[in-house]
Design a protein around this motif. Structure first.
Motif, PDB file in Angstrom:
ATOM      1  N   THR A  23       0.867  -1.168   0.000  1.00 14.86           N
ATOM      2  CA  THR A  23       0.000   0.000   0.000  1.00 14.86           C
ATOM      3  C   THR A  23       0.905   1.218   0.000  1.00 14.86           C
ATOM      4  O   THR A  23       1.787   1.336   0.858  1.00 14.86           O
ATOM      5  CB  THR A  23      -0.891   0.031   1.271  1.00 14.86           C
ATOM      6  N   GLY A  25       2.341   4.843   0.656  1.00 12.84           N
ATOM      7  CA  GLY A  25       2.217   5.869   1.675  1.00 12.84           C
ATOM      8  C   GLY A  25       2.106   7.241   1.018  1.00 12.84           C
ATOM      9  O   GLY A  25       2.206   7.380  -0.210  1.00 12.84           O
ATOM     10  N   GLU A  26       1.923   8.259   1.828  1.00 11.40           N
ATOM     11  CA  GLU A  26       1.751   9.624   1.312  1.00 11.40           C
ATOM     12  C   GLU A  26       2.942  10.082   0.478  1.00 11.40           C
ATOM     13  O   GLU A  26       2.773  10.657  -0.595  1.00 11.40           O
ATOM     14  CB  GLU A  26       1.528  10.596   2.474  1.00 11.40           C
ATOM     15  N   LEU A  27       4.160   9.844   0.971  1.00  9.24           N
ATOM     16  CA  LEU A  27       5.349  10.267   0.231  1.00  9.24           C
ATOM     17  C   LEU A  27       5.456   9.504  -1.088  1.00  9.24           C
ATOM     18  O   LEU A  27       5.766  10.097  -2.127  1.00  9.24           O
ATOM     19  CB  LEU A  27       6.618  10.078   1.070  1.00  9.24           C
ATOM     20  N   ASP A  28       5.185   8.202  -1.056  1.00 12.87           N
ATOM     21  CA  ASP A  28       5.234   7.389  -2.282  1.00 12.87           C
ATOM     22  C   ASP A  28       4.297   7.960  -3.343  1.00 12.87           C
ATOM     23  O   ASP A  28       4.660   8.062  -4.517  1.00 12.87           O
ATOM     24  CB  ASP A  28       4.835   5.937  -1.985  1.00 12.87           C
ATOM     25  N   GLU A  29       3.106   8.330  -2.919  1.00 14.73           N
ATOM     26  CA  GLU A  29       2.129   8.897  -3.854  1.00 14.73           C
ATOM     27  C   GLU A  29       2.603  10.239  -4.403  1.00 14.73           C
ATOM     28  O   GLU A  29       2.510  10.492  -5.602  1.00 14.73           O
ATOM     29  CB  GLU A  29       0.763   9.036  -3.183  1.00 14.73           C
ATOM     30  N   LYS A  30       3.137  11.096  -3.528  1.00 10.58           N
ATOM     31  CA  LYS A  30       3.632  12.401  -3.971  1.00 10.58           C
ATOM     32  C   LYS A  30       4.794  12.261  -4.942  1.00 10.58           C
ATOM     33  O   LYS A  30       4.962  13.083  -5.845  1.00 10.58           O
ATOM     34  CB  LYS A  30       4.067  13.246  -2.775  1.00 10.58           C
TER      35      LYS A  30
END
Length: 147
Positions: A23, A25-30
């Protein structure tokens, strides 16, 4: 050809535990990370250079470390899940070989050691031409999973 060691046999036994699924994380998505492949033996992801550059227009070394640590940790957690455990990073190191200004990088984590207490993974970051940009080594501690 030698017979498999007891450790090899233990590592290849089927598990009753469900494999953990990655899944972001926020940093991965950014950072624009996309998962391509996920298994105990190999985790592969991609990330665009655009949006992850430093002030001189090159792929940021910190972005390489962040994505490399994420992919290596995901690989460790997938292995840990086969044992009913989870993983936490205890050491990461990286060597930057070259940089990139554009395109997409591929991040591939493969195990060096899959133990019951520690895992170590090599993480290769390559450009679209297959050239090695960065090599990371990450070690994770396997721990009991808390509910």
């Amino acid at each position: 050809m030698s017979a498999p060691s007891p450790m090899d046999a233990a590592e290849s036994k089927p598990s009753a535990h469900e494999l953990w699924k990655i899944t972001l994380g926020e940093l991965d998505e950014k950072m624009g990370v996309k998962i391509i492949e996920e298994s105990v033996q190999r985790v592969v992801a991609t990330m665009p250079v655009e949006g992850n550059r430093q002030s001189f227009g090159l792929l940021h070394g910190g972005a390489s470390l962040a994505v490399g640590e994420a992919v290596g940790s995901w690989a460790a957690v997938i292995h840990a899940s086969t044992l009913g455990k989870t993983a936490v990073g205890v050491d990461v190191s990286a060597t930057h070989h070259r940089s990139a200004r554009e395109g997409q990088i591929t991040i591939t984590a493969t195990p060096i050691h899959l133990g019951g207490t520690l895992t170590t993974h090599e993480v290769l970051i390559t450009n679209e031409a297959g050239q090695r940009l960065c090599t990371l080594r990450i070690t994770n501690l396997l721990m009991r999973r808390h509910k």
